[in-house]
Design an enzyme around this catalytic site. Structure first.
Site, PDB file in Angstrom:
ATOM      1  N   LEU A   1     -25.554  34.059 -26.614  1.00  0.00           N
ATOM      2  CA  LEU A   1     -26.608  33.168 -27.080  1.00  0.00           C
ATOM      3  C   LEU A   1     -27.389  32.528 -25.936  1.00  0.00           C
ATOM      4  CD1 LEU A   1     -27.578  32.013 -29.828  1.00  0.00           C
ATOM      5  CD2 LEU A   1     -26.426  29.932 -29.135  1.00  0.00           C
TER       6      LEU A   1
ATOM      7  N   GLN B   1     -25.633  33.835 -40.570  1.00  0.00           N
ATOM      8  CA  GLN B   1     -26.863  33.471 -39.866  1.00  0.00           C
ATOM      9  C   GLN B   1     -27.051  34.320 -38.611  1.00  0.00           C
ATOM     10  OE1 GLN B   1     -27.272  29.555 -37.629  1.00  0.00           O
ATOM     11  NE2 GLN B   1     -28.777  29.287 -39.250  1.00  0.00           N
TER      12      GLN B   1
ATOM     13  N   PHE C   1     -34.505  19.362 -33.015  1.00  0.00           N
ATOM     14  CA  PHE C   1     -33.877  20.664 -33.238  1.00  0.00           C
ATOM     15  C   PHE C   1     -34.474  21.315 -34.466  1.00  0.00           C
ATOM     16  CE2 PHE C   1     -30.346  23.469 -32.184  1.00  0.00           C
ATOM     17  CZ  PHE C   1     -30.130  23.129 -30.865  1.00  0.00           C
TER      18      PHE C   1
ATOM     19  N   ARG D   1     -27.505  27.313 -42.318  1.00  0.00           N
ATOM     20  CA  ARG D   1     -27.192  26.001 -41.770  1.00  0.00           C
ATOM     21  C   ARG D   1     -28.212  25.634 -40.700  1.00  0.00           C
ATOM     22  NH1 ARG D   1     -25.119  25.248 -36.065  1.00  0.00           N
ATOM     23  NH2 ARG D   1     -25.084  27.406 -35.392  1.00  0.00           N
TER      24      ARG D   1
ATOM     25  N   GLU E   1     -31.385  27.621 -28.264  1.00  0.00           N
ATOM     26  CA  GLU E   1     -32.629  27.411 -28.987  1.00  0.00           C
ATOM     27  C   GLU E   1     -33.587  26.561 -28.161  1.00  0.00           C
ATOM     28  OE1 GLU E   1     -32.166  26.935 -33.154  1.00  0.00           O
ATOM     29  OE2 GLU E   1     -33.771  25.475 -33.296  1.00  0.00           O
TER      30      GLU E   1
ATOM     31  N   HIS F   1     -24.486  34.924 -35.694  1.00  0.00           N
ATOM     32  CA  HIS F   1     -24.222  33.665 -35.016  1.00  0.00           C
ATOM     33  C   HIS F   1     -23.310  32.738 -35.788  1.00  0.00           C
ATOM     34  CE1 HIS F   1     -24.889  30.324 -32.424  1.00  0.00           C
ATOM     35  NE2 HIS F   1     -25.506  29.611 -33.325  1.00  0.00           N
TER      36      HIS F   1
ATOM     37  N   ARG G   1     -34.623  29.735 -37.723  1.00  0.00           N
ATOM     38  CA  ARG G   1     -33.953  30.904 -37.152  1.00  0.00           C
ATOM     39  C   ARG G   1     -34.114  32.160 -37.992  1.00  0.00           C
ATOM     40  NH1 ARG G   1     -28.405  27.870 -35.181  1.00  0.00           N
ATOM     41  NH2 ARG G   1     -29.430  26.738 -33.511  1.00  0.00           N
TER      42      ARG G   1
ATOM     43  N   HIS H   1     -29.175  34.613 -35.125  1.00  0.00           N
ATOM     44  CA  HIS H   1     -29.928  33.762 -34.212  1.00  0.00           C
ATOM     45  C   HIS H   1     -30.936  34.634 -33.472  1.00  0.00           C
ATOM     46  CE1 HIS H   1     -30.828  30.881 -31.097  1.00  0.00           C
ATOM     47  NE2 HIS H   1     -30.086  29.970 -31.682  1.00  0.00           N
TER      48      HIS H   1
END
Ligand SMILES: Cc1cc2nc3c(=O)[nH]c(=O)nc-3n(C[C@H](O)[C@H](O)[C@H](O)COP(=O)(O)OP(=O)(O)OC[C@H]3O[C@@H](n4cnc5c(N)ncnc54)[C@H](O)[C@@H]3O)c2cc1C
Ligand code: HEM
Ligand code: SF4
Ligand code: F3S
Ligand code: FES
Lengths: 236, 578, 124, 120
Positions: free
Chosen positions: B248, B236, B123, B390, B251, B348, B282, B238
């Site tokens: 969303l 944040q 990730f 994050r 990812e 996000h 991101r 995205h």
């Protein structure tokens, strides 16, 4: 994208005023790819603020927004208007449940029935330090059934439930499947005893409405059939 | 109003507000410790937004490759752009392994490796495959399993109850007041301990991946009680939100090799992060997208670019990214096998929130003095685990792990603590808000105000910020708050009055947005998700510290004297490059 | 709270599965009716040849022949849909229940047409 | 609000399985029956023919199985329908008794036919 006129009929019911539900009509312009939820929002924000319905994630994962549109249970948030060829929408609360207000129905029994089938691992073996071992194949036995978002569209579409509101319904039976067929679980016998009942699995007559209604395209009927065979094996 | 006027008076050892991963995990811990616990949630527990998490839950299990908590810690600190408190992060990485095994024993159906272990995938920002997952519905299975465990332990749920005010006096929490959405009426919950776990505040933005319910209610309530919020300026964005909807797209779409292209069909990431291309973090990708859009290279001049998956081929898309395909098909009628998907950055995750210490006790000033009996966890809290940015999969882990820790500290507290007396007229605060909306004679409607707020927040406090824009927004928010005072609602009823709820939520949106703006204005540097075109560099010398913000009669009060906890010998700040 | 009780929600969009179920149920009931009569009629066997043969002759009239065509249809529908249900129950039929339905009904239809042709052409 | 949806400890498993077993049996027998009696003999069935056939014990056994499965299957089916639509305990019991009585009478009449014909 171009806008189009659509006419909408919504089954309204306000317990503080009405004796029984009645239809209200609305006209509005909507974009081709507006969802049913967009339309409900549009009505509530700009036309009539007293319209009530449930919604949260608006991405088809929380299961709040199941309603009946043009005779079929769908998630309002993922269903675009163009899915219905007619430019007329008939929006109602989920059938088979009691109406609290407008499109909001009483889901308490639905969740109570879920609780009934003991929806948690029952472990009789000792717990390892790390994870229980489970092969990818064993995981794939249950991977489709865990997609369920508990929206209630299936249970509400089942004719067996309409005539018998006490029927456990496909959603909780699917949950029973999910645990009985989980290799880590030791509670199969207990759960089989619960679903092997007049209000349990035997009210399913493979009608397939549930499968048609399920927004996650879970082949519910297949799992219920597997369950039936399992129950038969264990109780005869 | 007196206690007797409440529809109900409940006396419960511990009250949990919010039934996402954080709230449920805490409730379970309390129930296992035989503490009386009630969970108040405005949506049915399984409808909480935690269920939307797709990618995974981070833990250094090392099931598929070398890994260690130490490495996880480093990645998280670097990801946070060194604003994360390192003591919190250390606790987090160590506890997270236990959290995952516990989940597995509860029955979470994790995807498996060939030898029967929990599978893990790579990730963004994590240097080892660390995300334990269940296909692309990880948050969903975690949430449902936790809910089911709570049923097993007979946790008491107050579903469709919305907390309207906190009962805090003399820095002691005494409970909450909640509105019964289904039947109407205010209920008093008198308790020894309260946990605030109401999730994120992404709904302040127009393009957002967040649920309608993510309105940061408890943040509004905290401000109302003259308590501070922390680091609110860090939001944040995205990079792969569905155009116009903001929904969303995982990812994983980029992880599997998807391209991002502009109107000329160019993979523009080569100008921004030549090495990592689409797989840069991101914030970097989002900024690149936004730049392309601003400079006129959006698709057909619209505010979107393309996510192109066509080269992956039919079978790979169907096997690895079924959900991505389905979302695009359903929402914009685009089949990613044949066409590229229009995307845009979407709000996000909220790094900021209610400040708390490592025991999840809510603190009220830079000295770390606590509000007795008040706790917080999950996205609503700011411990600060995520600092300025994050990492993916760290937040569900954070919610679960600190949910458990909250449960532990709360049961310790409820076992010894006693009930504090209620404040006189406990219903007043909540009743006032309701009366204002129901009996109000003003002409304003809440929907247009919200729309204006969201539109402007996205515009002026989005990915790129600068002083001029933010000052405009600062003025704007005052106007909106003024308008809000004139809001009256259509629905005057008690039963399932969505109108009332949304109007109440708007109040919270406006309140915390105000402190968010002030925080962003004051922070004259660019760090993590907070990027200022007028101060494009990170400034460790002046800004290696947290923002605490209060809402006072005279405006927002800021305090920047809360230092970030850093183990200078182990993880000294360095430049964040990928 | 408003309670709606319905034996069947007629406004619900009906899919193949629910039509098949409704018809299966109705055909089952029709068959019970038939079988009751049948057992009762055949019982005249015990009352000697004259009585039985007169009844048989009576049942050979055109009216009953047409009814027989209908009965044959009902039986075939019930029987073949019954087979579909069993395939769903035991042999993963749910994955292709609609295809199975149409296939079996096609077979049933051919059998019905053939049988009906024989019956009708033999009406004296 | 606690509710127990469980109705009985009695299973429906046996009925479900037997319904399917009898269905398969019926499928074969019923279609054969129809073909022989309705098509081949074209309805011109004479008393003497049947008495003649009834002399074979195998034929009799088939008739017996046919009768048994048809009555069981049919009335078990009705019982399912009653369970679906009737929730009132008393009415249910009443209907259940009726079904039993009718089913047994029919079975009895059928058996009588077989026995008497055999003994003609
Ligand atoms: C689309 C999406 C995908 C994500 N994917 C990932 C991922 O792959 N990995 C990852 O680690 N993180 C991911 N995240 C982030 C992560 O899901 C969240 O940060 C985390 O789940 C938050 O959990 P929570 O328990 O704090 O809050 P939530 O799950 O948001 O729960 C909030 C709860 O509070 C209740 N509530 C709110 N206000 C009130 C009130 N006034 N009164 C009563 N109840 C109230 C709500 O009913 C709800 O039950 C994702 C987020 C989004 C939006
Ligand atoms: C020809 C062979 C037959 C087959 C293959 C067959 C098959 C079936 C099956 C599988 C069921 C169960 C349906 C369910 O559980 O949902 C059923 C139900 C039923 N059958 Fe038959 N059947 C046949 C003949 C008959 C006959 C001759 C009768 C009449 C006596 C009959 C009457 C019924 C009834 C009343 C039901 C209940 C209907 C319901 O529950 O919806 N069937 N049949
Ligand atoms: S099985 Fe499908 S329709 Fe039923 S509750 Fe689950 S997701 Fe909804
Ligand atoms: S609609 Fe109902 S009857 Fe069974 S197959 Fe589905 S539960
Ligand atoms: S709003 Fe969550 S499923 Fe539709």
């Amino acid at each position: 994208m171009s806008k189009q006129k659509i006419s909408i009929k919504i089954l309204r019911y306000n317990p503080e005023k009405d004796n029984k539900p009645h239809w209200s009509s609305y006209q509005l312009e909507a974009e081709h790819d507006s969802t049913i939820l967009d339309i409900l929002n549009e009505i509530r924000w700009n036309i009539d603020g007293s319209l009530s319905y449930r919604r949260s994630c608006r991405s088809a994962i929380c299961g709040s927004c199941a309603i009946k549109v043009n005779g079929q249970n769908v998630l309002a948030c993922e269903t675009p208007v163009h899915k219905f060829k007619a430019k007329k929408l008939k929006i109602e609360p989920l059938p088979g449940f009691r109406i609290i207000k407008d499109l909001v129905v009483d889901m308490d029994n639905f969740f109570e029935k879920l609780k009934q089938i003991k929806p948690f691992l029952i472990l009789k073996k000792s717990i390892p330090d790390k994870e229980f071992s489970q092969s990818p194949e064993q995981f794939s036995d249950i991977s489709e059934s865990v997609l369920c978002i508990l929206c209630g569209a299936c249970t509400s579409s089942c004719p067996s439930l309409w005539s018998n509101p006490e029927y456990l319904g496909p959603a909780s039976l699917l949950k029973a499947y999910r645990f009985i067929f989980d290799t880590r679980d030791d509670g199969a016998i207990e759960r089989i005893d619960i679903i092997n009942d007049k209000n349990g699995i035997w009210r399913c007559h493979t009608i397939f409405n549930c499968m048609e209604a399920c927004p996650k395209n879970i082949n519910i009927t297949e799992f219920l059939s597997k369950l039936k065979v399992k129950v038969v094996e264990n109780s005869i | 109003m007196k206690i007797e006027e409440a529809k109900h008076y409940h006396r419960i050892d511990a009250v949990i507000v919010g039934a996402g991963l954080a709230g449920l995990r805490a409730a379970l811990e309390l129930a296992k410790n035989n503490q009386e616990v009630g969970v108040i949630t405005k949506v049915y527990p399984t409808r909480s937004h935690s269920g939307a998490a797709q990618g995974g839950i981070a833990a250094a299990l090392a099931n598929v490759a070398e890994d260690s908590p130490e490495l996880h810690m480093f990645d998280t600190i670097k990801g946070s752009d060194y604003l994360g408190d390192q003591d919190v992060i250390e606790l987090f990485v160590n506890e997270s392994i236990k959290t995952v095994y516990e989940f597995e024993h509860m029955g979470v159906p994790f995807s498996r490796t060939g030898d029967g272990k929990i599978n893990q995938r790579p990730f963004g920002g994590h240097s080892s495959p660390r995300a334990c997952f269940s296909a692309d519905i990880t948050g969903h299975v975690l949430l449902h399993t936790l809910y089911e465990q709570c049923l097993k332990y007979q946790v008491h749920f107050f579903n469709e109850f919305q907390v309207f005010s906190l009962l805090i006096k003399d820095n002691i929490s005494r409970g909450v007041v909640a509105w019964d959405i289904r039947n109407g009426g205010l209920h008093i919950f008198h308790s020894k301990a309260v946990l605030l776990a109401t999730g994120g505040y992404g709904r302040a933005f127009k393009i957002s991946s967040n649920a309608f319910a993510n309105t940061g209610d408890s943040l509004g309530l905290i401000l109302e009680n003259h308590l501070p919020l922390e680091d609110m300026e860090f939001v944040q964005f995205h990079p792969t939100g569905l155009y116009k909807h903001g929904i969303l797209l995982s990812e994983a779409a980029r992880g599997e090799g998807g391209y991002i292209t502009n109107n000329e069909g160019e993979r523009f990431m080569k100008h921004y992060a030549a090495e990592k291309m689409e797989l840069a973090p991101r914030d970097v990708v989002s900024r690149a997208e936004q730049t392309e859009i601003i400079e006129g290279r959006g698709i057909n001049g619209k505010a979107c670019v393309h996510l192109d998956l066509r080269h992956l081929g039919h079978s790979k898309i169907m096997e690895r990214l079924p959900q991505v395909r389905e979302l695009a098909l359903n929402y914009i009628n685009t089949d990613c096998i044949k066409e590229p998907i229009p995307i845009q950055p979407t709000a996000h995750y909220s790094m900021g929130g209610i400040p708390a210490n490592t025991k999840t006790e809510v603190i009220r000033n830079v000295n770390g003095e606590i509000i007795k009996g008040l706790y917080t966890a999950g996205e609503a809290s700011c411990l600060s685990l995520h600092g300025a940015n994050r990492l993916g999969t760290n937040s569900v882990q954070g919610a679960a792990t600190f949910g458990r820790i909250a449960g532990e500290s709360m049961s310790e507290f409820t076992k010894s603590g006693s009930y504090e007396s209620l404040i006189p007229d406990p219903l007043d605060q909540a009743q006032k808000k309701i009366s204002q909306l129901i009996d109000g004679t003003g002409k304003e409607k809440h929907a247009p105000i919200r729309e204006e707020l969201q539109e402007n927040m996205t515009r002026y406090l989005g990915i790129f910020r600068n002083e001029k824009d933010m000052l405009i927004m600062k003025k704007k928010i005052k106007e909106l708050q003024e308008k809000y005072r004139q809001v009256a609602i259509d629905d005057k009823g008690e039963v399932f009055n969505l109108d009332l709820i949304e109007a109440f939520e708007l109040r919270n949106l406006l309140d915390f947005s105000e402190v968010l703006i002030e925080g962003a204005l004051a922070r004259r540097e660019s760090r993590g998700a907070h990027y200022r075109t007028d101060f494009p560099k990170r400034d460790d010398e002046h800004w290696l510290k947290h923002t605490l913000s209060w809402k006072t009669e005279t405006g927002v009060k800021l305090d920047h004297s809360k230092k970030v906890i850093i183990y200078w010998d182990r993880f000294p700040p360095q430049e964040r490059k990928y | 709270m408003y309670k709606r009780t319905k034996i069947y929600d007629l406004s619900y969009h009906n899919f193949i599965g629910s039509w098949a179920w409704i018809l299966h149920r109705l055909s089952g009931l029709a068959l019970i009716f038939y079988i009751t009569l049948h057992i009762w009629v055949i019982n005249t066997l015990t009352q000697g040849p004259e009585k039985f043969d007169t009844i048989m002759n009576f049942l050979n009239s055109p009216l009953f022949k047409y009814l027989e065509v209908g009965l044959w249809g009902i039986i075939l529908f019930h029987a073949f849909n019954g087979v579909r249900i069993i395939i769903v129950d035991f042999f993963k039929g749910s994955f292709a229940q609609k295809k199975i339905f149409f296939l079996l009904i096609a077979i049933a239809f051919i059998m019905w047409a053939t049988g009906s042709y024989i019956i009708i052409t033999h009406i004296n | 609000m606690k509710k127990n949806f469980k109705e009985t400890s009695k299973s429906g498993a046996r009925g479900w399985l037997l319904q399917r077993i009898s269905a398969v049996t019926l499928f074969v027998l019923l279609i054969l029956h129809f073909i022989t009696y309705h098509f081949i003999s074209m309805g011109i069935i004479k008393h003497v023919d049947i008495v003649e056939k009834m002399k074979s014990p195998w034929f009799n056994l088939l008739q017996f199985i046919f009768l048994l499965t048809a009555v069981y299957h049919g009335f078990n089916g009705i019982w399912t329908i009653v369970e679906d639509y009737i929730q009132m305990k008393l009415i249910r019991i009443g209907l259940f008794s009726t079904i039993l009585i009718v089913a047994f009478s029919l079975f009895f009449i059928g058996m009588l036919t077989i026995f008497k014909t055999v003994n003609l």
